[in-house]
Design a protein around this motif. Sequence first.
Motif, PDB file in Angstrom:
ATOM      1  N   GLU A  70       0.802  -1.216   0.000  1.00 33.57           N
ATOM      2  CA  GLU A  70       0.000   0.000   0.000  1.00 33.57           C
ATOM      3  C   GLU A  70       0.846   1.282   0.000  1.00 33.57           C
ATOM      4  N   ARG A  71       2.152   1.138   0.333  1.00 32.00           N
ATOM      5  CA  ARG A  71       3.026   2.312   0.327  1.00 32.00           C
ATOM      6  C   ARG A  71       3.847   2.429  -0.959  1.00 32.00           C
ATOM      7  N   GLN A  72       3.770   1.411  -1.793  1.00 27.04           N
ATOM      8  CA  GLN A  72       4.596   1.405  -3.001  1.00 27.04           C
ATOM      9  C   GLN A  72       4.005   2.288  -4.097  1.00 27.04           C
ATOM     10  N   LYS A  73       4.856   3.058  -4.705  1.00 25.37           N
ATOM     11  CA  LYS A  73       4.500   3.819  -5.904  1.00 25.37           C
ATOM     12  C   LYS A  73       5.474   3.409  -7.010  1.00 25.37           C
ATOM     13  N   ILE A  74       4.955   2.641  -7.971  1.00 25.90           N
ATOM     14  CA  ILE A  74       5.788   2.113  -9.052  1.00 25.90           C
ATOM     15  C   ILE A  74       5.466   2.863 -10.323  1.00 25.90           C
ATOM     16  N   MET A  75       6.480   3.490 -10.875  1.00 23.03           N
ATOM     17  CA  MET A  75       6.294   4.317 -12.060  1.00 23.03           C
ATOM     18  C   MET A  75       6.302   3.446 -13.321  1.00 23.03           C
ATOM     19  N   VAL A  76       5.242   3.564 -14.089  1.00 24.65           N
ATOM     20  CA  VAL A  76       5.166   2.904 -15.387  1.00 24.65           C
ATOM     21  C   VAL A  76       4.738   3.947 -16.406  1.00 24.65           C
ATOM     22  N   LYS A  77       4.717   3.558 -17.641  1.00 28.90           N
ATOM     23  CA  LYS A  77       4.357   4.491 -18.705  1.00 28.90           C
ATOM     24  C   LYS A  77       2.955   5.054 -18.475  1.00 28.90           C
ATOM     25  N   GLY A  78       2.891   6.367 -18.349  1.00 28.96           N
ATOM     26  CA  GLY A  78       1.588   7.015 -18.218  1.00 28.96           C
ATOM     27  C   GLY A  78       1.115   7.209 -16.797  1.00 28.96           C
ATOM     28  N   GLY A  79       1.896   6.786 -15.791  1.00 29.49           N
ATOM     29  CA  GLY A  79       1.467   7.007 -14.412  1.00 29.49           C
ATOM     30  C   GLY A  79       1.934   5.933 -13.460  1.00 29.49           C
ATOM     31  N   LEU A  80       1.117   5.675 -12.410  1.00 36.82           N
ATOM     32  CA  LEU A  80       1.464   4.716 -11.376  1.00 36.82           C
ATOM     33  C   LEU A  80       0.806   3.368 -11.644  1.00 36.82           C
ATOM     34  N   LEU A  81       1.484   2.286 -11.248  1.00 30.23           N
ATOM     35  CA  LEU A  81       0.955   0.943 -11.407  1.00 30.23           C
ATOM     36  C   LEU A  81      -0.157   0.706 -10.382  1.00 30.23           C
TER      37      LEU A  81
ATOM     38  N   TRP B 160      -2.006  -6.415 -16.991  1.00 29.65           N
ATOM     39  CA  TRP B 160      -0.629  -6.262 -17.479  1.00 29.65           C
ATOM     40  C   TRP B 160      -0.599  -5.959 -18.971  1.00 29.65           C
ATOM     41  N   SER B 161      -1.594  -6.469 -19.687  1.00 23.63           N
ATOM     42  CA  SER B 161      -1.617  -6.248 -21.140  1.00 23.63           C
ATOM     43  C   SER B 161      -1.799  -4.776 -21.492  1.00 23.63           C
ATOM     44  N   THR B 162      -2.380  -4.011 -20.568  1.00 24.88           N
ATOM     45  CA  THR B 162      -2.611  -2.583 -20.835  1.00 24.88           C
ATOM     46  C   THR B 162      -1.565  -1.689 -20.187  1.00 24.88           C
ATOM     47  N   VAL B 163      -0.741  -2.280 -19.308  1.00 26.17           N
ATOM     48  CA  VAL B 163       0.266  -1.478 -18.600  1.00 26.17           C
ATOM     49  C   VAL B 163       1.429  -1.108 -19.513  1.00 26.17           C
ATOM     50  N   GLY B 164       1.805  -2.034 -20.388  1.00 29.00           N
ATOM     51  CA  GLY B 164       2.873  -1.744 -21.332  1.00 29.00           C
ATOM     52  C   GLY B 164       4.270  -2.036 -20.832  1.00 29.00           C
ATOM     53  N   VAL B 165       4.407  -2.868 -19.806  1.00 32.34           N
ATOM     54  CA  VAL B 165       5.734  -3.240 -19.302  1.00 32.34           C
ATOM     55  C   VAL B 165       6.360  -4.253 -20.249  1.00 32.34           C
ATOM     56  N   LYS B 166       7.662  -4.042 -20.575  1.00 33.54           N
ATOM     57  CA  LYS B 166       8.345  -4.907 -21.525  1.00 33.54           C
ATOM     58  C   LYS B 166       9.478  -5.676 -20.853  1.00 33.54           C
ATOM     59  N   GLN B 167       9.880  -6.755 -21.494  1.00 35.84           N
ATOM     60  CA  GLN B 167      10.987  -7.580 -21.009  1.00 35.84           C
ATOM     61  C   GLN B 167      12.238  -6.718 -20.830  1.00 35.84           C
ATOM     62  N   GLY B 168      12.876  -6.833 -19.641  1.00 36.50           N
ATOM     63  CA  GLY B 168      14.111  -6.108 -19.373  1.00 36.50           C
ATOM     64  C   GLY B 168      13.925  -4.648 -18.992  1.00 36.50           C
ATOM     65  N   GLN B 169      12.703  -4.181 -18.909  1.00 34.52           N
ATOM     66  CA  GLN B 169      12.456  -2.769 -18.598  1.00 34.52           C
ATOM     67  C   GLN B 169      12.890  -2.443 -17.172  1.00 34.52           C
ATOM     68  N   LYS B 170      13.329  -1.203 -16.987  1.00 35.56           N
ATOM     69  CA  LYS B 170      13.744  -0.744 -15.668  1.00 35.56           C
ATOM     70  C   LYS B 170      12.620   0.074 -15.050  1.00 35.56           C
ATOM     71  N   LEU B 171      12.133  -0.371 -13.883  1.00 38.91           N
ATOM     72  CA  LEU B 171      11.060   0.324 -13.185  1.00 38.91           C
ATOM     73  C   LEU B 171      11.607   1.028 -11.957  1.00 38.91           C
ATOM     74  N   MET B 172      10.957   2.104 -11.575  1.00 37.12           N
ATOM     75  CA  MET B 172      11.359   2.836 -10.387  1.00 37.12           C
ATOM     76  C   MET B 172      10.263   2.735  -9.340  1.00 37.12           C
ATOM     77  N   MET B 173      10.656   2.434  -8.110  1.00 38.15           N
ATOM     78  CA  MET B 173       9.695   2.333  -7.018  1.00 38.15           C
ATOM     79  C   MET B 173      10.038   3.308  -5.910  1.00 38.15           C
ATOM     80  N   MET B 174       9.020   3.949  -5.380  1.00 34.37           N
ATOM     81  CA  MET B 174       9.187   4.851  -4.238  1.00 34.37           C
ATOM     82  C   MET B 174       8.368   4.317  -3.079  1.00 34.37           C
TER      83      MET B 174
END
Length: 472
Positions: A40-51, A57-71
Amino acid sequence: MLTVSVKWQKETFPAVEIDTNLPPYVFKCQLFDLTGVPPERQKIMVKGGLLKDDAEWSTVGVKQGQKLMMMGTADVVKAPEKSPVFVEDLPEEEQVVAVGHTAGLYNLGNTCYMNSTLQCLHSVPELKSALTKYTNSTRSNDVDSLSHNLTVATRDLFNELDQNVRPVAPLPFLTVLRKKYPQFAQQQNGVYMQQDAEECWIQLMYTLSQSLKAMESSDGTEAKGLFGIDLVSRVHCPESGEESSEMESVYSLKCHISQDVNHLHEGLKIGLKSEFDKASPSLGRSAIYQKESRINELPRYLTVQFVRFFWKRESSQKAKILRKVTYPLELDVYDFCFDELRQKLQHPRQVLRDEEGAKLGLKKSDAAGSSNSGESPDDPMEEGNEGKEVGKSEKKPHLTGIYDLIAVLTHKGRSIDSGHYVAWIKQENGKWIEFDDERPSERREEEITKLSGGGDWHMAYICMYKARVVEF
């Protein structure tokens, strides 16, 4: 399956797997295990906003090997620093308010396994109501005297708990339990041994289900309707190609724990699959069979057991898996249901979404209006219903496949033959009470979700969820 890297503060986790068949919440639970940051405290940045937890997953747009940032900031799991305020130390009138007329149970010598089981089952009002109606005249001919006596003892003890705020000594119940199931009377050096709470739960549930069969009713208030789970299984032998289906009824789902399991959802998925050896008619010898089960009928109260104990050959005793496995306050089992049951759940789930949306001021979705399919009640304004008044048609409760956590039975210690069991029960007023034998004490909800393991503190062994229903 995708593999991504996740950057959090100064750390980078280079190979985190995402199972795209599971919701993003499970991925967050994996990160919780790595970082200590609660989902509940995680904020994971993906294309277009927060996860989002419920995103596809099909609409999130995460790709193989992608680097994600979490706060997010990590949480420190530890025993509560503040000493609990025992309800028994409060004035009697405050005890009634705090606990809701529910008393503790004295430990009669390593009987915490029994006390915690009883407190969890005592929290089910429909079970108490069914037991209240149980008499000699309702007893079935195929119920033996010890089963009858144990059912009566359960009924009387539940009544006593409801009528007291001071601790109750469950000696009559314990005496009958040990007569019916001698394993609970085992002694070592003249002292009664600690027993397995899950074993006590199973045996008591089996007894009550048999005794209350004579009182079966269409509203599902017998033990089977309250707790029974019907499973349909596909049994397949890869070597011979043999395939068959099986039906069975169980009273709990198993959450299997391995190094890959971080969340209840993952453990349940594994628990519904198994392999076993049996004789193959076509091969003329034994072969490996694979079994995959799906839920075909849901109960009012869903019980989940964490399979934390296993047989350790080198020490010839059962050892405990201490791994942390998180569990939600709200559990959705739709993904584990058989196709036909999923179809039945769709309309009630839409009704539930509309009701919850209405509370937030949202308009009813078009999907609900077009999904009647014969399951919704008659419209009082339709032709042929002119004589019926609005709201007068009989409404029936429908399960949605969504459950709310109402009880947790925990075990503290490293061996099934030792340690301590405690029940944590949600009251009707929303408060959580920890029942540590004769000492009930109020707890905060955030403490309940921390009973997930990972150390020597209390950890969930059995969870009980109550179905969220809608009426139409």
